[in-house]
Design an enzyme around this catalytic site. Structure first.
Site, PDB file in Angstrom:
ATOM      1  N   GLY A   1       7.025 -10.737  -2.641  1.00 46.17           N
ATOM      2  CA  GLY A   1       5.774 -11.474  -2.507  1.00 46.17           C
ATOM      3  C   GLY A   1       5.210 -11.809  -3.877  1.00 46.17           C
ATOM      4  O   GLY A   1       5.955 -12.160  -4.803  1.00 46.17           O
ATOM      5  N   MET A   2       3.884 -11.694  -4.011  1.00 52.51           N
ATOM      6  CA  MET A   2       3.234 -12.095  -5.261  1.00 52.51           C
ATOM      7  C   MET A   2       3.652 -11.203  -6.429  1.00 52.51           C
ATOM      8  O   MET A   2       3.967 -11.702  -7.514  1.00 52.51           O
ATOM      9  CB  MET A   2       1.706 -12.083  -5.095  1.00 52.51           C
ATOM     10  CG  MET A   2       1.196 -13.043  -4.025  1.00 52.51           C
ATOM     11  SD  MET A   2       1.864 -14.699  -4.167  1.00 52.51           S
ATOM     12  CE  MET A   2       1.024 -15.284  -5.614  1.00 52.51           C
TER      13      MET A   2
ATOM     14  N   ASN B   1       1.695   0.232   6.007  1.00 53.92           N
ATOM     15  CA  ASN B   1       2.614   0.368   4.873  1.00 53.92           C
ATOM     16  C   ASN B   1       3.464   1.641   4.950  1.00 53.92           C
ATOM     17  O   ASN B   1       4.555   1.691   4.376  1.00 53.92           O
ATOM     18  CB  ASN B   1       1.845   0.277   3.549  1.00 53.92           C
ATOM     19  CG  ASN B   1       1.451  -1.163   3.239  1.00 53.92           C
ATOM     20  OD1 ASN B   1       1.928  -2.097   3.896  1.00 53.92           O
ATOM     21  ND2 ASN B   1       0.575  -1.359   2.260  1.00 53.92           N
TER      22      ASN B   1
ATOM     23  N   ILE C   1       4.914   0.608  -5.861  1.00 51.98           N
ATOM     24  CA  ILE C   1       3.644  -0.064  -6.171  1.00 51.98           C
ATOM     25  C   ILE C   1       2.771  -0.180  -4.919  1.00 51.98           C
ATOM     26  O   ILE C   1       1.543  -0.246  -4.987  1.00 51.98           O
ATOM     27  CB  ILE C   1       3.900  -1.472  -6.780  1.00 51.98           C
ATOM     28  CG1 ILE C   1       4.764  -1.368  -8.050  1.00 51.98           C
ATOM     29  CG2 ILE C   1       2.594  -2.179  -7.094  1.00 51.98           C
ATOM     30  CD1 ILE C   1       4.982  -2.697  -8.792  1.00 51.98           C
TER      31      ILE C   1
ATOM     32  N   ASN D   1       0.420   0.054  -1.790  1.00 52.92           N
ATOM     33  CA  ASN D   1      -0.801   0.849  -1.564  1.00 52.92           C
ATOM     34  C   ASN D   1      -0.887   1.404  -0.151  1.00 52.92           C
ATOM     35  O   ASN D   1      -0.288   0.820   0.766  1.00 52.92           O
ATOM     36  CB  ASN D   1      -2.029  -0.038  -1.812  1.00 52.92           C
ATOM     37  CG  ASN D   1      -2.451  -0.040  -3.258  1.00 52.92           C
ATOM     38  OD1 ASN D   1      -2.421   0.994  -3.916  1.00 52.92           O
ATOM     39  ND2 ASN D   1      -2.870  -1.196  -3.754  1.00 52.92           N
TER      40      ASN D   1
ATOM     41  N   ARG E   1      -6.594  -2.100 -17.640  1.00 49.33           N
ATOM     42  CA  ARG E   1      -7.897  -2.714 -17.343  1.00 49.33           C
ATOM     43  C   ARG E   1      -8.986  -2.088 -18.215  1.00 49.33           C
ATOM     44  O   ARG E   1      -9.824  -2.797 -18.788  1.00 49.33           O
ATOM     45  CB  ARG E   1      -8.234  -2.496 -15.857  1.00 49.33           C
ATOM     46  CG  ARG E   1      -7.430  -3.371 -14.944  1.00 49.33           C
ATOM     47  CD  ARG E   1      -7.771  -3.155 -13.484  1.00 49.33           C
ATOM     48  NE  ARG E   1      -7.064  -4.130 -12.662  1.00 49.33           N
ATOM     49  CZ  ARG E   1      -6.603  -3.901 -11.437  1.00 49.33           C
ATOM     50  NH1 ARG E   1      -6.780  -2.713 -10.868  1.00 49.33           N
ATOM     51  NH2 ARG E   1      -5.981  -4.841 -10.768  1.00 49.33           N
TER      52      ARG E   1
ATOM     53  N   HIS F   1      -5.078   6.428  -7.305  1.00 47.08           N
ATOM     54  CA  HIS F   1      -5.388   5.003  -7.511  1.00 47.08           C
ATOM     55  C   HIS F   1      -6.348   4.545  -6.410  1.00 47.08           C
ATOM     56  O   HIS F   1      -5.978   3.839  -5.481  1.00 47.08           O
ATOM     57  CB  HIS F   1      -4.086   4.199  -7.464  1.00 47.08           C
ATOM     58  CG  HIS F   1      -4.258   2.746  -7.724  1.00 47.08           C
ATOM     59  ND1 HIS F   1      -4.852   2.244  -8.857  1.00 47.08           N
ATOM     60  CD2 HIS F   1      -3.911   1.653  -6.984  1.00 47.08           C
ATOM     61  CE1 HIS F   1      -4.855   0.921  -8.801  1.00 47.08           C
ATOM     62  NE2 HIS F   1      -4.308   0.544  -7.674  1.00 47.08           N
TER      63      HIS F   1
HETATM   64  N1  LIG Z   1      -0.207   0.264  -7.276  1.00 48.41           N
HETATM   65  C1  LIG Z   1      -0.977  -0.717  -7.726  1.00 48.41           C
HETATM   66  O1  LIG Z   1      -1.610  -0.589  -8.771  1.00 48.41           O
HETATM   67  C2  LIG Z   1      -1.080  -2.003  -6.971  1.00 48.41           C
HETATM   68  C3  LIG Z   1      -0.597  -2.081  -5.696  1.00 48.41           C
HETATM   69  N2  LIG Z   1      -0.626  -3.255  -5.000  1.00 48.41           N
HETATM   70  C4  LIG Z   1      -0.008  -3.241  -3.676  1.00 48.41           C
HETATM   71  O2  LIG Z   1       1.286  -3.820  -3.758  1.00 48.41           O
HETATM   72  C5  LIG Z   1       1.687  -4.317  -2.486  1.00 48.41           C
HETATM   73  C6  LIG Z   1       2.288  -5.704  -2.619  1.00 48.41           C
HETATM   74  O3  LIG Z   1       1.334  -6.625  -3.074  1.00 48.41           O
HETATM   75  P1  LIG Z   1       1.684  -8.195  -3.156  1.00 48.41           P
HETATM   76  O4  LIG Z   1       2.993  -8.405  -3.772  1.00 48.41           O
HETATM   77  O5  LIG Z   1       0.502  -8.872  -3.729  1.00 48.41           O
HETATM   78  O6  LIG Z   1       1.777  -8.537  -1.578  1.00 48.41           O
HETATM   79  P2  LIG Z   1       2.531  -9.752  -0.875  1.00 48.41           P
HETATM   80  O7  LIG Z   1       2.019  -9.836   0.518  1.00 48.41           O
HETATM   81  O8  LIG Z   1       2.466 -10.971  -1.723  1.00 48.41           O
HETATM   82  O9  LIG Z   1       4.069  -9.259  -0.846  1.00 48.41           O
HETATM   83  C7  LIG Z   1       4.499  -8.216  -0.035  1.00 48.41           C
HETATM   84  C8  LIG Z   1       5.884  -8.600   0.486  1.00 48.41           C
HETATM   85  O10 LIG Z   1       6.386  -7.506   1.240  1.00 48.41           O
HETATM   86  C9  LIG Z   1       7.177  -8.066   2.276  1.00 48.41           C
HETATM   87  N3  LIG Z   1       7.384  -7.078   3.318  1.00 48.41           N
HETATM   88  C10 LIG Z   1       6.558  -6.715   4.322  1.00 48.41           C
HETATM   89  N4  LIG Z   1       7.148  -5.770   5.079  1.00 48.41           N
HETATM   90  C11 LIG Z   1       8.360  -5.538   4.536  1.00 48.41           C
HETATM   91  C12 LIG Z   1       9.430  -4.680   4.881  1.00 48.41           C
HETATM   92  N5  LIG Z   1       9.374  -3.877   5.940  1.00 48.41           N
HETATM   93  N6  LIG Z   1      10.523  -4.684   4.079  1.00 48.41           N
HETATM   94  C13 LIG Z   1      10.607  -5.509   3.016  1.00 48.41           C
HETATM   95  N7  LIG Z   1       9.623  -6.352   2.653  1.00 48.41           N
HETATM   96  C14 LIG Z   1       8.527  -6.369   3.410  1.00 48.41           C
HETATM   97  C15 LIG Z   1       6.388  -9.290   2.731  1.00 48.41           C
HETATM   98  O11 LIG Z   1       7.218 -10.198   3.451  1.00 48.41           O
HETATM   99  C16 LIG Z   1       5.873  -9.822   1.410  1.00 48.41           C
HETATM  100  O12 LIG Z   1       6.726 -10.837   0.892  1.00 48.41           O
HETATM  101  C17 LIG Z   1       0.422  -4.209  -1.599  1.00 48.41           C
HETATM  102  O13 LIG Z   1       0.502  -3.058  -0.787  1.00 48.41           O
HETATM  103  C18 LIG Z   1      -0.702  -4.063  -2.624  1.00 48.41           C
HETATM  104  O14 LIG Z   1      -1.820  -3.403  -2.096  1.00 48.41           O
HETATM  105  C19 LIG Z   1      -1.151  -4.390  -5.548  1.00 48.41           C
HETATM  106  C20 LIG Z   1      -1.667  -4.361  -6.822  1.00 48.41           C
HETATM  107  C21 LIG Z   1      -1.684  -3.171  -7.636  1.00 48.41           C
HETATM  108  O1  LIG Z   2      -7.005  -3.489  -5.316  1.00 52.16           O
HETATM  109  C1  LIG Z   2      -5.974  -3.687  -4.673  1.00 52.16           C
HETATM  110  O2  LIG Z   2      -5.915  -3.739  -3.439  1.00 52.16           O
HETATM  111  C2  LIG Z   2      -4.695  -3.835  -5.425  1.00 52.16           C
HETATM  112  C3  LIG Z   2      -4.645  -2.779  -6.443  1.00 52.16           C
HETATM  113  O3  LIG Z   2      -4.319  -1.653  -6.149  1.00 52.16           O
HETATM  114  C4  LIG Z   2      -5.187  -3.081  -7.766  1.00 52.16           C
HETATM  115  O4  LIG Z   2      -5.278  -4.251  -8.159  1.00 52.16           O
HETATM  116  O5  LIG Z   2      -5.560  -2.118  -8.459  1.00 52.16           O
END
Ligand SMILES: NC(=O)C1=CN([C@@H]2O[C@H](COP(=O)(O)OP(=O)(O)OC[C@H]3O[C@@H](n4cnc5c(N)ncnc54)[C@H](O)[C@@H]3O)[C@@H](O)[C@H]2O)C=CC1
Ligand SMILES: O=C([O-])CC(=O)C(=O)O
Length: 321
Positions: free
Chosen positions: A12-13, A96, A119, A121, A152, A176
């Site tokens: 994804g993103m 998740n 990564i 959440n 940040r 987090h």
């Molecule tokens: N740890 C951290 O500091 C951060 C964590 N996150 C988390 O990272 C995760 C991903 O964020 P984004 O990339 O923005 O989301 P996104 O929605 O753009 O990408 C997630 C991808 O996972 C895929 N997906 C869903 N279920 C799946 C499965 N069973 N197997 C394989 N792929 C699957 C989706 O099709 C999608 O392409 C979220 O849970 C978000 O909360 C986001 C920012 C910071």
């Molecule tokens: O806030 C969220 O949902 C994604 C994340 O963990 C971050 O950007 O720190």
């Protein structure tokens, strides 16, 4: 020497941004995996077509089959869903957790020797569950959050002091979530701790408190602006720093969600602490001394993570082992 193989579970993103950064840094060949058909293939091809312009050599394969991650050196997991405005990261736990079970099984079968960076959440509970579902060594399953939260904090401090981000260091510990612990005492400008900078008149205690709170709310601030998802540039850059430290054996000192087995008085939990990342994975957990106030905040954060792991065990009793 053969190039390293980096599997991105979730395209994804963040997954797409990871692939682009890995290409630009020539860290290795990339496999983009996702359950969505066409997305990993399309992003892989698009990034590959940028390589002649940028001048990097790497393969980008998009796939919907776990077999394609076979023998990956590094797996970076973003599979799952992000939050929307009004939600907390914890609201993502149920959906998740199921994704982590599938991802854990895929990694266990095809890439059991990989260094795994989670990564997804809510981070600390998801990396804890992923380690159990995959059965990989605890040194080789780690969560990304501290590098992002500290980055940040560093950025906000550099802005306040009007100095280069390069000269600001910062440490954010704990889970987090809203209870994360930005440590002002261990954060510096050119080695000068923040409390000393307050004494020197560079800033005030009130301004510093506001920056600490903005750091804690850093994820929510971006979710509020984007409305359709959460941050991805800084999270991807943070995970790439961790992958690079492992692949190039840099032994960087990075705050990561690491498995604690007694350190900081915490057992069988993943919480953000300073670690050394090298070719042995998490090679060391650094135990810094905390004063009373810091310890209280850290304990509160650990309690929040414990509650999330208990919620995971209620949904998936096989995690109790
Ligand atoms: N740890 C951290 O500091 C951060 C964590 N996150 C988390 O990272 C995760 C991903 O964020 P984004 O990339 O923005 O989301 P996104 O929605 O753009 O990408 C997630 C991808 O996972 C895929 N997906 C869903 N279920 C799946 C499965 N069973 N197997 C394989 N792929 C699957 C989706 O099709 C999608 O392409 C979220 O849970 C978000 O909360 C986001 C920012 C910071
Ligand atoms: O806030 C969220 O949902 C994604 C994340 O963990 C971050 O950007 O720190």
């Amino acid at each position: 020497m053969a190039r390293s193989k980096i599997a991105l579970i979730g395209s994804g993103m963040i997954g797409g941004t990871l692939a682009h950064l890995i290409g630009l840094k020539e860290l290795g060949d990339v496999v983009l995996f996702d359950i969505a058909e066409g997305i990993p293939q399309g992003k892989g091809l698009d990034i590959a077509q940028s390589s002649p312009v940028e001048g990097f050599d790497a393969n980008f394969a998009g796939t919907n089959e776990y077999a394609a991650i076979k023998d990956a050196d590094v797996c970076i997991v973003t599979a799952g869903v992000p939050r929307k405005p009004g939600m907390s990261r914890d609201d993502l736990l149920g959906i998740n957790l199921k994704v982590m079970e599938q991802v854990g099984a895929g990694i266990k079968k095809y890439a059991p020797k990989a260094f795994v960076i989670c990564i997804t959440n809510p981070l600390d509970a998801m990396v804890w569950a992923l380690q159990k579902f995959s059965g990989l060594p605890k040194t080789h399953v780690v969560g990304m959050a501290g590098v992002l939260d500290s980055s940040r904090f560093r950025y906000f401090l550099a802005e306040e002091f009007k100095v280069s981000v390069e000269d600001v260091t910062a440490f954010v510990l704990g889970g987090h979530g809203d209870t994360m612990v930005p440590l002002t005492r261990y954060s510096t400008v050119a080695g000068i701790p923040l409390p000393d900078l307050v004494k020197m008149g560079w800033t005030s205690k009130e301004k510093l408190d506001k920056i600490v709170q903005r750091t804690r709310d850093g994820g929510a601030e971006i979710v509020g602006l984007l409305k359709s998802g959460s941050a991805y540039y800084a999270p991807a850059a943070s995970a790439v720093a961790m992958a690079e430290s492992y692949l190039r054996d840099k032994k960087r000192v990075l705050p990561c969600a690491a498995h604690l087995s007694g350190q900081y008085g915490v057992k069988d939990l993943y919480v953000g602490v300073p670690t050394v990342i090298g070719d042995g994975g998490v090679e060391r957990i650094i135990e810094i001394s905390l004063n009373k106030a810091e310890q209280k905040m850290f304990d509160k954060s650990v309690a929040a993570v414990t509650g999330l792991c208990e919620a995971c065990m209620n949904i998936a009793p096989n995690l109790k082992k």
